[in-house]
Design a protein around this motif. Structure first.
Motif, short mmCIF file in Angstrom:
data_model
loop_
_atom_site.label_atom_id
_atom_site.label_comp_id
_atom_site.label_asym_id
_atom_site.label_seq_id
_atom_site.Cartn_x
_atom_site.Cartn_y
_atom_site.Cartn_z
N VAL A 44 23.68 4.39 -21.99
CA VAL A 44 22.83 3.69 -21.38
C VAL A 44 21.83 4.44 -20.50
O VAL A 44 22.19 5.22 -19.84
CB VAL A 44 23.78 2.52 -20.37
CG1 VAL A 44 22.66 1.44 -19.77
CG2 VAL A 44 24.67 1.89 -21.20
N THR A 45 20.70 3.93 -20.76
CA THR A 45 19.48 4.40 -20.02
C THR A 45 18.71 3.39 -19.49
O THR A 45 18.68 2.25 -20.13
CB THR A 45 18.66 5.46 -20.68
OG1 THR A 45 17.70 6.05 -20.20
CG2 THR A 45 18.01 5.09 -21.91
N GLU A 46 17.87 3.72 -18.47
CA GLU A 46 16.96 2.46 -18.00
C GLU A 46 15.57 2.85 -17.60
O GLU A 46 15.50 4.22 -16.98
CB GLU A 46 17.72 1.92 -16.90
CG GLU A 46 17.13 0.59 -16.21
CD GLU A 46 18.22 -0.02 -15.20
OE1 GLU A 46 19.27 0.27 -15.23
OE2 GLU A 46 17.40 -1.10 -14.56
N ILE A 47 14.85 2.25 -17.75
CA ILE A 47 13.38 2.42 -17.15
C ILE A 47 12.81 1.25 -16.34
O ILE A 47 13.47 0.24 -16.27
CB ILE A 47 12.26 2.65 -18.47
CG1 ILE A 47 12.31 1.02 -19.32
CG2 ILE A 47 12.55 3.72 -19.32
CD1 ILE A 47 11.17 1.08 -20.25
N GLU A 48 12.09 1.49 -15.47
CA GLU A 48 11.40 0.49 -14.72
C GLU A 48 10.37 -0.13 -15.20
O GLU A 48 10.33 -1.46 -14.55
CB GLU A 48 11.03 1.28 -13.29
CG GLU A 48 12.04 2.13 -12.52
CD GLU A 48 11.50 2.72 -11.02
OE1 GLU A 48 10.26 2.81 -11.12
OE2 GLU A 48 12.37 3.35 -10.71
N ASP A 49 9.53 0.14 -16.07
CA ASP A 49 8.54 -0.60 -16.83
C ASP A 49 8.88 -1.51 -17.60
O ASP A 49 9.16 -1.44 -18.84
CB ASP A 49 7.66 0.44 -17.48
CG ASP A 49 6.26 -0.23 -17.59
OD1 ASP A 49 5.96 -1.22 -17.43
OD2 ASP A 49 5.33 0.53 -18.34
N VAL A 50 9.11 -2.92 -17.29
CA VAL A 50 9.79 -3.95 -17.61
C VAL A 50 8.95 -4.33 -19.04
O VAL A 50 7.76 -4.62 -18.75
CB VAL A 50 9.91 -5.15 -16.77
CG1 VAL A 50 10.40 -6.44 -17.63
CG2 VAL A 50 10.80 -5.04 -15.54
N GLY A 51 9.45 -4.64 -20.07
CA GLY A 51 8.56 -5.15 -21.21
C GLY A 51 7.93 -3.93 -22.01
O GLY A 51 7.39 -4.20 -22.97
N ASN A 52 8.18 -2.60 -21.63
CA ASN A 52 7.38 -1.51 -22.49
C ASN A 52 8.43 -1.27 -23.33
O ASN A 52 9.09 -0.06 -23.31
CB ASN A 52 7.17 -0.48 -21.34
CG ASN A 52 6.23 0.32 -21.86
OD1 ASN A 52 6.03 0.78 -23.02
ND2 ASN A 52 5.46 1.11 -21.11
N LEU A 53 8.12 -1.62 -24.64
CA LEU A 53 9.20 -1.10 -25.44
C LEU A 53 8.85 0.33 -25.90
O LEU A 53 10.15 0.96 -26.35
CB LEU A 53 8.99 -1.79 -27.05
CG LEU A 53 9.28 -3.41 -26.66
CD1 LEU A 53 9.22 -4.32 -28.13
CD2 LEU A 53 10.77 -3.68 -26.49
#
Length: 372
Positions: A80-89
């Motif tokens: 699992v990894t996560e980015i802060e930019d919501v919706g940026n595929l």
């Protein structure tokens, strides 16, 4: 016909038939299924459909509490990894690629499921082909909009070969030949379309594997219209940064392209589907205008200094990813002006050494089906 992306038909003796099972097992061990995920609980069904022991990478972008709980309690091992930019595929896929060291990346959506055996089938193919595209089977329900959505999606993505995902598997080594990156994190919702263009600039073919099927969940209401609105926003960003071409006479080009495409849709899928597609086209262009006026993702401050429009009288049609020779030259120059030199790969065998079994001819010598 564009000779850079000529349509070469499938030979009955496929290159993938040359791969022995030992090589396939090694390939599976070096494969990661990368799924961008926000708040879709259908991810549980997607994971359950993965019937091989491959790494599963979830690239979260604004996950809900329910999704976090599902992941924490899931019995299968998950990266699992996560980015802060919501919706940026694009950023999500890049984060997924960075989270794994595996050679082969299989891109998948959370609202889709694999047919049995498809993961192995696609891994086998990517051992001899740098990029492999499967087929999406769009589900529908009893609702009219759901049925029209399935027909339009089939028309809009199913009648030409492209690198649009999912399902798409590729050898990560291609990134070094297409500008040094996987996906453009600025343009958001058209990330796979831009990826496809760079593949063409590098002369890297997309091998179409129609028997590798995934099933897309039925879409309801106007959810599809929202998607096309977002695609329009991505189109606007991509035009401003020069990774897509900009029509020199925008209104005339859009009317011409839309009219031609709607006539084709009516012939292929019926008048009702064409009428619905006209609404989607309107949503798409509204999204582009929305970006021009409001910059909803606040990306202009992050544009490269060299970013500028690549204007052409005959721009790239929305209902296609195939580039003409003139479009290839214009985009190649745009990337060069931005400091990215993308040249055609002289020898595609660099992407699949030792894939063929002992004593068998190299798959490089076999006919391949490129982008149609």
């Amino acid at each position: 016909m564009n000779t850079d992306t000529a349509d070469m038909r499938r030979d009955p003796y496929m290159a993938t038939d040359l791969v022995d099972e030992a090589a396939v097992e090694k390939g599976i061990a070096r494969t990661s299924v990368v799924i961008a995920l926000r708040d879709d609980l259908r991810i549980a069904d997607c994971i359950d459909s993965i019937d091989e022991d491959v790494e599963i990478v979830l690239a979260l972008n604004g996950p809900s509490d329910a999704v976090k709980k599902l992941i924490a309690e899931h019995p299968r091992p998950l990266t699992v990894t996560e980015i802060e930019d919501v919706g940026n595929l694009g950023a999500a896929y890049n984060a997924g690629a960075a989270a794994t060291g595996n050679q082969y990346l299989l891109l998948m959506d959370s609202d889709c499921t694999f047919a049995p055996g498809v993961v192995r089938m696609m891994v086998r193919a990517v051992l001899t082909e740098p990029v492999v595209k499967g087929q999406v089977v769009y589900g529908d329900s009893d609702g009219l909009l759901s049925k029209l959505t399935a027909r339009v999606r089939e028309f809009d993505e199913g009648d030409y070969v492209s690198a649009l995902s999912p399902p798409l598997i590729y050898n990560r080594a291609i990134a070094d030949h297409i500008g040094g990156y996987h996906f453009d994190e600025l343009i958001h919702w058209c990330e796979d379309r831009e990826f496809d263009f760079r593949l063409q600039l590098a002369g890297i073919p997309v091998f179409y594997l129609p028997e590798a099927r995934i099933f897309h969940d039925a879409q309801h209401g106007f959810a599809n219209m929202r998607s096309y609105f977002r695609y329009g926003v991505g189109e606007g960003i991509a035009q401003e940064t020069g990774v897509f071409t900009t029509p020199a006479v925008p209104v005339v080009w859009r009317l011409f392209e839309a009219s031609r495409t709607l006539v084709q849709c009516a012939r292929a899928k019926g008048v009702g589907a064409a009428a619905y597609y006209a609404l989607l086209k309107a949503a798409f262009h509204t999204g582009t205008a929305h970006h021009l006026l409001n910059d909803p993702y606040q990306v202009r401050d992050r544009y490269p200094v060299a970013a500028k429009r690549a204007r052409m009288v005959r721009s790239i049609p929305q209902h296609s990813t195939r580039l003409s020779k003139a479009q290839l030259r214009r985009l190649r120059r745009a990337h060069w002006e931005a400091g990215r030199k993308i040249e055609k790969v002289a020898d595609l065998s660099v992407f699949h050494p030792d894939a063929a079994g002992p004593g068998r001819p190299s798959a490089v010598d076999e006919p391949r089906q490129q982008q149609a």
